[in-house]
Design an enzyme around this catalytic site. Structure first.
Site, short mmCIF file in Angstrom:
data_model
loop_
_atom_site.label_atom_id
_atom_site.label_comp_id
_atom_site.label_asym_id
_atom_site.label_seq_id
_atom_site.Cartn_x
_atom_site.Cartn_y
_atom_site.Cartn_z
N HIS A 99 -54.73 8.17 -18.78
CA HIS A 99 -56.13 8.00 -19.16
C HIS A 99 -56.31 6.68 -19.92
CE1 HIS A 99 -54.57 10.13 -22.85
NE2 HIS A 99 -55.23 9.13 -23.41
P1 TYD Z 1 -54.33 14.59 -23.90
O1 TYD Z 1 -54.96 13.54 -24.72
O2 TYD Z 1 -54.76 14.71 -22.47
O3 TYD Z 1 -52.73 14.43 -23.94
P2 TYD Z 1 -51.79 13.34 -23.21
O4 TYD Z 1 -52.57 12.09 -23.13
O5 TYD Z 1 -50.59 13.23 -24.08
O6 TYD Z 1 -51.41 13.88 -21.88
O7 TYD Z 1 -54.52 15.97 -24.65
C1 TYD Z 1 -53.87 17.16 -24.25
C2 TYD Z 1 -54.73 18.34 -24.67
O8 TYD Z 1 -54.87 18.38 -26.09
C3 TYD Z 1 -56.12 18.30 -24.10
O9 TYD Z 1 -56.48 19.63 -23.74
C4 TYD Z 1 -56.99 17.86 -25.25
C5 TYD Z 1 -56.24 18.35 -26.47
N1 TYD Z 1 -56.40 17.46 -27.63
C6 TYD Z 1 -57.18 17.86 -28.72
O10 TYD Z 1 -57.76 18.97 -28.73
N2 TYD Z 1 -57.30 17.04 -29.78
C7 TYD Z 1 -56.69 15.82 -29.83
O11 TYD Z 1 -56.82 15.09 -30.84
C8 TYD Z 1 -55.89 15.40 -28.71
C9 TYD Z 1 -55.19 14.08 -28.69
C10 TYD Z 1 -55.77 16.26 -27.63
#
Ligand code: TYD
Length: 136
Positions: A49
């Site tokens: 992302h």
């Molecule tokens: P995501 O940012 O997609 O993780 P990565 O980039 O490491 O793959 O986040 C994973 C999950 O956690 C998603 O369901 C959103 C949640 N999340 C929160 O609720 N709060 C946060 O601050 C973050 C970073 C993620």
């Protein structure tokens, strides 16, 4: 693409090492949120992302994290292997993170979590960049 990494000062002696990050001194934005990613299966890739406004510092506290950055024109891979090194990731940067060796990745972020700030489709990211260029 400019890559900004910072080796934060270490207080090290025979009893171990300590690194401190102070707001306003070591990190170029106000830290609004801290989270960390761990228990990632060896070789797993996360991220996929970009962010529209969020700035972040990534610090691999344990193990090794390979961070792939893509600004829509160039790609760079940065290997984070020591717990006092930070990688700045600014806006409009597609990132993927590959975890190795029981890695723990600490993330300092400039704003609270907001799903609307994410761009989660690569095609949408390229389109967003084009729109941004068109506006400037
Ligand atoms: P995501 O940012 O997609 O993780 P990565 O980039 O490491 O793959 O986040 C994973 C999950 O956690 C998603 O369901 C959103 C949640 N999340 C929160 O609720 N709060 C946060 O601050 C973050 C970073 C993620």
């Amino acid at each position: 693409m400019d890559i900004v990494t910072t080796d934060f000062p270490e207080h090290k002696n025979h009893t171990g090492a300590l690194t401190v990050l102070e707001g306003g001194q070591h990190i170029p934005f106000d830290i609004a949120r801290v989270y960390y990613i761990y228990e990632v299966p060896e070789g797993e890739i996360r991220g996929h992302h970009a962010h529209k406004t969020l700035q972040q510092y990534l610090i691999c506290l344990q193990g090794t994290c390979e961070i792939m950055l893509d600004d829509g024109k160039q790609q760079r891979t940065i290997c984070l292997t020591k717990p006092n090194r930070g990688l700045f990731v600014g806006v409009n940067m597609w990132r993927t993170m590959k975890f190795q060796e029981n890695a723990i990745l600490l993330v300092l972020a400039s704003a609270p979590y907001e799903e609307e700030d994410y761009i989660r489709q690569y095609e949408g990211f390229l389109q967003y960049l084009q729109e941004q260029e068109g506006m400037s």
